[in-house]
Write a protein that holds these residues in place. Structure first.
Motif, PDB file in Angstrom:
ATOM      1  N   LEU A  61      19.135   8.138   0.535  1.00 48.99           N
ATOM      2  CA  LEU A  61      19.261   7.617   1.892  1.00 48.99           C
ATOM      3  C   LEU A  61      18.072   8.052   2.747  1.00 48.99           C
ATOM      4  CD1 LEU A  61      21.062   6.043   3.881  1.00 48.99           C
ATOM      5  CD2 LEU A  61      22.193   8.213   4.442  1.00 48.99           C
ATOM      6  N   GLY A  62      17.718   9.317   2.652  1.00 52.43           N
ATOM      7  CA  GLY A  62      16.572   9.809   3.403  1.00 52.43           C
ATOM      8  C   GLY A  62      15.274   9.162   2.959  1.00 52.43           C
ATOM      9  N   ALA A  63      15.083   9.020   1.639  1.00 50.58           N
ATOM     10  CA  ALA A  63      13.860   8.409   1.115  1.00 50.58           C
ATOM     11  C   ALA A  63      13.741   6.947   1.529  1.00 50.58           C
ATOM     12  CB  ALA A  63      13.822   8.534  -0.405  1.00 50.58           C
ATOM     13  N   VAL A  64      14.876   6.227   1.552  1.00 50.57           N
ATOM     14  CA  VAL A  64      14.871   4.825   1.985  1.00 50.57           C
ATOM     15  C   VAL A  64      14.406   4.721   3.437  1.00 50.57           C
ATOM     16  CG1 VAL A  64      16.377   2.891   2.596  1.00 50.57           C
ATOM     17  CG2 VAL A  64      16.543   3.948   0.339  1.00 50.57           C
ATOM     18  N   GLY A  65      14.962   5.564   4.299  1.00 47.80           N
ATOM     19  CA  GLY A  65      14.560   5.540   5.700  1.00 47.80           C
ATOM     20  C   GLY A  65      13.083   5.819   5.887  1.00 47.80           C
ATOM     21  N   LEU A  66      12.571   6.820   5.182  1.00 48.64           N
ATOM     22  CA  LEU A  66      11.154   7.158   5.282  1.00 48.64           C
ATOM     23  C   LEU A  66      10.278   6.039   4.733  1.00 48.64           C
ATOM     24  CD1 LEU A  66      11.328  10.892   4.123  1.00 48.64           C
ATOM     25  CD2 LEU A  66      11.000  10.062   6.466  1.00 48.64           C
ATOM     26  N   ALA A  67      10.717   5.432   3.628  1.00 49.93           N
ATOM     27  CA  ALA A  67       9.927   4.379   2.998  1.00 49.93           C
ATOM     28  C   ALA A  67       9.819   3.146   3.884  1.00 49.93           C
ATOM     29  CB  ALA A  67      10.537   4.003   1.652  1.00 49.93           C
ATOM     30  N   ILE A  68      10.876   2.800   4.596  1.00 44.52           N
ATOM     31  CA  ILE A  68      10.847   1.631   5.475  1.00 44.52           C
ATOM     32  C   ILE A  68      10.005   1.915   6.721  1.00 44.52           C
ATOM     33  CG2 ILE A  68      12.244   0.101   6.916  1.00 44.52           C
ATOM     34  CD1 ILE A  68      14.535   0.546   4.895  1.00 44.52           C
ATOM     35  N   PHE A  70       0.827  -1.207   0.000  1.00 47.35           N
ATOM     36  CA  PHE A  70       0.000   0.000   0.000  1.00 47.35           C
ATOM     37  C   PHE A  70       0.866   1.263   0.000  1.00 47.35           C
ATOM     38  CE2 PHE A  70      -2.167   3.349   2.488  1.00 47.35           C
ATOM     39  CZ  PHE A  70      -3.253   3.574   1.652  1.00 47.35           C
ATOM     40  N   ASP A  71       1.826   1.318   0.919  1.00 45.72           N
ATOM     41  CA  ASP A  71       2.661   2.511   1.000  1.00 45.72           C
ATOM     42  C   ASP A  71       3.672   2.563  -0.137  1.00 45.72           C
ATOM     43  OD1 ASP A  71       3.489   4.862   2.862  1.00 45.72           O
ATOM     44  OD2 ASP A  71       5.373   3.853   2.386  1.00 45.72           O
ATOM     45  N   GLY A  72       4.213   1.391  -0.511  1.00 42.86           N
ATOM     46  CA  GLY A  72       5.180   1.365  -1.599  1.00 42.86           C
ATOM     47  C   GLY A  72       4.577   1.841  -2.904  1.00 42.86           C
TER      48      GLY A  72
END
Length: 421
Positions: A328-335, A129-131
């Motif tokens: 890096l920031g987007a990866v952290g937020l996405a997880i 859903f979020d991905g």
């Protein structure tokens, strides 16, 4: 069902990112300043955030199916209205209407997840859903950039309106609750039993007194711990969602099409990381016997620490460095997003998932309202996005504190007493 909910998230975020891509030619055409564009970016969130709590209570009463059926038609209309806006007032009005139309989406999806998925599969469901919202940026940003560069800024809204109408038809046709699916013969008895035995909430447990549930939930510490943590994610996310293309254009001198292509790179990396870590890894560890509380706390904290990477973009000057820090920031937020989202269905009392989801999403998006406005003002006053990224870092750190010390153990909130005011 996860795919259907994810498709709705994809369409919703295409509706949001189209304005980001169209912002530069739109602002030039309508003579809008960066501060005014910041308000336009945030206008969607004004109504969207305010309606989360009442919408969650309404969904708990009327159900996911009809709330989303109405929403799909309304947001299609709102998107078309944006293309016809000829000034600041009409543009803001269209975005306010879009916020009303899309308000049911997240609490409805979280409630549907509570009905359809065992607890050990919710990490993957919420990741889908979020991905899908991040995938809308991987696919949508370049597509919208091409449409805008080729046909003008209005094209972005015509294209997304068409996609919205197609989704409305699909949702009206396919979505039903598990019990309805079972009666229609589209869901086997064994699968239905597997879902319920795995901890899914029972549809008949929905309560009619949704607003009493809201008052009760507002007095629970876990509600505010989850809401504050999710608010920190939302602030940082909306800075990247609304201003990343303009940042690449104005800070690095890229054109609309190039900024759209490069802006999709951090989100592509984020989507892959979200499915692998926020979805598959979390569910896998829990199935193997790891403590759900420890797994989700560790993933939340580590991912929010990774989100601090956006701070590096404050002073980066090369395209490679900028994309590295933003990724890096987007990866952290996405997880962090699916992990936090899955907690809603785990800690909500029976029949109150949408009410809790509405509260969490309301608080988060009230914080998100500030993100594009603050960023626009900072850029207009300083001519740089550096301070805006430093502010993101501070907000992300506050989210870490909230998840660790306020949310506490991930256990279900007790059901409220029947006479609770």
């Amino acid at each position: 069902m996860a795919g259907l909910l994810g498709a709705g998230s994809f369409v919703n975020y295409i509706d949001r990112v189209n304005l980001s891509i169209a912002s530069t030619p739109l602002a030039a055409d309508l003579h809008l300043t960066p501060s005014q564009m910041g308000f336009v970016f945030s206008a969607f969130l004004w109504t969207y955030a305010v309606l989360q709590v009442p919408m969650g209570a309404v969904i708990d009463r009327i159900g996911v199916r009809w709330a989303m059926r109405c929403a799909t038609l309304l947001w299609s209309l709102a998107t078309v209205m944006t293309a016809f806006a000829g000034g600041l007032g009409l543009l803001v009005a269209a975005r306010l209407f879009l916020g009303v139309a899309e308000a049911p989406v997240v609490p409805a999806a979280w409630k549907a997840t509570g009905y359809w998925f065992p607890t050990n599969e919710r990490g993957m469901c919420t990741s889908i859903f979020d991905g899908a919202s991040k995938l809308s940026m991987v696919l949508g940003i370049p597509a919208m950039a091409f449409a805008v560069s080729r046909f003008g800024w209005q094209a972005a809204f015509y294209v997304t309106a068409l996609i919205s109408v197609l989704y409305a038809v699909v949702f009206w046709t396919l979505y039903h609750g598990p019990a309805q699916m079972r009666r229609k013969g589209w869901l086997s008895e064994a699968e239905h039993a597997y879902i319920l035995d795995g901890g899914a909430q029972v549809e008949s447990d929905a309560r009619a007194e949704g607003y009493g549930d809201v008052i009760y939930l507002l007095k629970r510490r876990k509600t505010w711990g989850l809401a504050a943590g999710f608010a920190s994610y939302t602030y940082c996310y909306y800075v990247l969602l609304t201003w990343m293309p303009a940042y690449l254009e104005r800070q690095l001198g890229l054109n609309v099409l190039s900024s759209g292509i490069y802006a999709s790179i951090p989100w592509l990396i984020a989507v892959v990381s979200e499915f692998l870590i926020g979805g598959w890894l979390v569910d896998s560890l829990i199935r193997r016997g790891a403590s759900p509380t420890k797994v989700r706390h560790v993933v939340l904290v580590v991912s929010m620490v990774l989100s601090l990477g956006v701070v590096g973009a404050a002073h980066a000057t090369s395209l490679v460095a900028v994309l590295g820090f933003l990724s890096l920031g987007a990866v952290g937020l996405a997880i962090a997003a699916p992990t936090a989202s899955s907690i809603v269905g785990l800690i909500a009392p029976q029949g109150s998932v949408a009410a809790l989801g509405g509260i969490v999403n309301c608080v988060a998006n009230l914080c998100g309202i500030a993100a594009p406005i603050v960023t626009g003002i900072v850029y207009q006053q300083t001519g740089s996005f550096a301070a805006a990224f430093l502010i993101c870092g501070g907000v992300a750190f506050a989210g870490i504190i909230s998840y660790v010390f306020i949310l506490g153990r991930i256990t279900q909130i007790p059901e409220r007493p029947l006479l609770y005011g």
